[in-house]
Design a protein around this motif. Structure first.
Motif, PDB file in Angstrom:
ATOM      1  N   LEU A   8     -62.418  50.375  48.331  1.00 48.73           N
ATOM      2  CA  LEU A   8     -63.033  50.379  46.998  1.00 48.73           C
ATOM      3  C   LEU A   8     -63.553  48.984  46.638  1.00 48.73           C
ATOM      4  O   LEU A   8     -64.645  48.829  46.076  1.00 48.73           O
ATOM      5  CB  LEU A   8     -61.997  50.802  45.949  1.00 48.73           C
ATOM      6  N   SER A  12     -67.564  47.640  45.994  1.00 42.18           N
ATOM      7  CA  SER A  12     -68.088  46.938  44.816  1.00 42.18           C
ATOM      8  C   SER A  12     -68.717  45.604  45.214  1.00 42.18           C
ATOM      9  O   SER A  12     -69.742  45.202  44.643  1.00 42.18           O
ATOM     10  CB  SER A  12     -67.011  46.760  43.747  1.00 42.18           C
ATOM     11  N   GLY A 104     -67.058  43.141  37.821  1.00 42.14           N
ATOM     12  CA  GLY A 104     -67.214  44.467  37.219  1.00 42.14           C
ATOM     13  C   GLY A 104     -68.518  44.595  36.455  1.00 42.14           C
ATOM     14  O   GLY A 104     -69.210  45.619  36.555  1.00 42.14           O
ATOM     15  N   ASP A 109     -72.902  50.550  37.875  1.00 44.33           N
ATOM     16  CA  ASP A 109     -72.477  51.931  38.144  1.00 44.33           C
ATOM     17  C   ASP A 109     -71.503  52.037  39.312  1.00 44.33           C
ATOM     18  O   ASP A 109     -70.845  53.074  39.469  1.00 44.33           O
ATOM     19  CB  ASP A 109     -73.705  52.807  38.454  1.00 44.33           C
ATOM     20  N   ALA A 110     -71.433  51.006  40.135  1.00 41.27           N
ATOM     21  CA  ALA A 110     -70.508  51.045  41.289  1.00 41.27           C
ATOM     22  C   ALA A 110     -69.070  50.750  40.865  1.00 41.27           C
ATOM     23  O   ALA A 110     -68.171  50.735  41.693  1.00 41.27           O
ATOM     24  CB  ALA A 110     -70.972  50.052  42.352  1.00 41.27           C
ATOM     25  N   TRP A 111     -68.854  50.489  39.576  1.00 37.19           N
ATOM     26  CA  TRP A 111     -67.528  50.141  39.057  1.00 37.19           C
ATOM     27  C   TRP A 111     -66.935  51.346  38.349  1.00 37.19           C
ATOM     28  O   TRP A 111     -67.616  51.989  37.555  1.00 37.19           O
ATOM     29  CB  TRP A 111     -67.675  48.984  38.067  1.00 37.19           C
ATOM     30  N   ASN A 112     -65.706  51.675  38.639  1.00 34.72           N
ATOM     31  CA  ASN A 112     -65.036  52.768  37.922  1.00 34.72           C
ATOM     32  C   ASN A 112     -63.550  52.445  37.801  1.00 34.72           C
ATOM     33  O   ASN A 112     -63.109  51.372  38.234  1.00 34.72           O
ATOM     34  CB  ASN A 112     -65.276  54.110  38.629  1.00 34.72           C
ATOM     35  N   ALA A 113     -62.791  53.364  37.220  1.00 39.16           N
ATOM     36  CA  ALA A 113     -61.375  53.079  36.937  1.00 39.16           C
ATOM     37  C   ALA A 113     -60.588  52.814  38.216  1.00 39.16           C
ATOM     38  O   ALA A 113     -59.706  51.939  38.254  1.00 39.16           O
ATOM     39  CB  ALA A 113     -60.762  54.250  36.167  1.00 39.16           C
ATOM     40  N   GLU A 114     -60.909  53.537  39.284  1.00 33.96           N
ATOM     41  CA  GLU A 114     -60.178  53.345  40.547  1.00 33.96           C
ATOM     42  C   GLU A 114     -60.471  51.962  41.132  1.00 33.96           C
ATOM     43  O   GLU A 114     -59.579  51.282  41.638  1.00 33.96           O
ATOM     44  CB  GLU A 114     -60.568  54.420  41.583  1.00 33.96           C
ATOM     45  N   THR A 115     -61.733  51.579  41.065  1.00 32.07           N
ATOM     46  CA  THR A 115     -62.121  50.264  41.592  1.00 32.07           C
ATOM     47  C   THR A 115     -61.460  49.158  40.773  1.00 32.07           C
ATOM     48  O   THR A 115     -60.919  48.191  41.331  1.00 32.07           O
ATOM     49  CB  THR A 115     -63.658  50.116  41.546  1.00 32.07           C
ATOM     50  N   ALA A 116     -61.495  49.314  39.458  1.00 32.87           N
ATOM     51  CA  ALA A 116     -60.867  48.309  38.590  1.00 32.87           C
ATOM     52  C   ALA A 116     -59.372  48.207  38.884  1.00 32.87           C
ATOM     53  O   ALA A 116     -58.807  47.104  38.932  1.00 32.87           O
ATOM     54  CB  ALA A 116     -61.100  48.681  37.120  1.00 32.87           C
TER      55      ALA A 116
END
Ligand code: HEM
Length: 150
Positions: A8, A12, A104, A109-116
């Motif tokens: 992940l 990013s 972030g 758009d490549a950032w989401n809760a899992e990536t964070a």
């Protein structure tokens, strides 16, 4: 931290690279806005911002992958930074958090809760490792150790 986190995080990083975004200048502006007294410590923001940003990202990515080279790099970082004064641990924490935050923003758009969450786990591991390095230098080499300002 796991191979899934590393994947992940890599996605990013690739998204930001593909977008051609260089996060280091907004990152340093954010850091100096929070800690204005630090700006004069930098002889060359251009040179230092490349290495500080790259190495902070590398350390976190390496930790997610269980890489053994992270510990010696962190130990060296803590020791060389003794030249810049008694850096409070909160400034290391803030720089790490700001690095993830700027990534972030740039990832869009490549950032989401899992990536964070993956980055947050590695950020926490890096903060812990910096504390360990500071404590071990202080114990092993009290006279030359980085000053442990809080
Ligand atoms: C995870 C956190 C950090 C990493 C990975 C990191 C990494 C680095 C690296 C690789 C350099 C370049 C050293 C060289 O080329 O000789 C550097 C320079 C420097 N760092 Fe950091 N750093 C971190 C946190 C901090 C913090 C919190 C401060 C607080 C002010 C700081 C202040 C400096 C200064 C003043 C320089 C020298 C810049 C110059 O001479 O122009 N660093 N850092």
């Amino acid at each position: 931290m796991s191979a899934a986190d590393a994947a992940l995080m890599e996605a990013s990083l690739v998204a930001v690279a593909d977008a051609g975004i260089d996060i280091r200048l907004p990152l340093f502006e954010r850091f100096f806005a929070a800690y204005p007294a630090r700006r004069p410590s930098f002889i060359s923001v251009d040179a230092a911002s490349r290495r500080m940003t790259d190495e902070t990202l590398q350390m976190m990515f390496g930790l997610a992958g269980g890489e053994a080279w992270v510990w010696p790099l962190v130990a060296e970082l803590v020791f060389t930074h003794r030249s810049y004064g008694a850096l409070p641990i909160g400034e290391y924490d803030a720089f790490i958090d700001m690095t993830v935050a700027e990534l972030g923003v740039a990832a869009g758009d490549a950032w989401n809760a899992e990536t964070a969450a993956a980055w947050a786990r590695s950020a926490a591991a890096l903060k812990t490792m910096i504390r360990k390095a500071r404590a071990e230098w202080a114990e092993a080499m009290p006279a030359g150790a980085p000053q442990l300002a809080e």
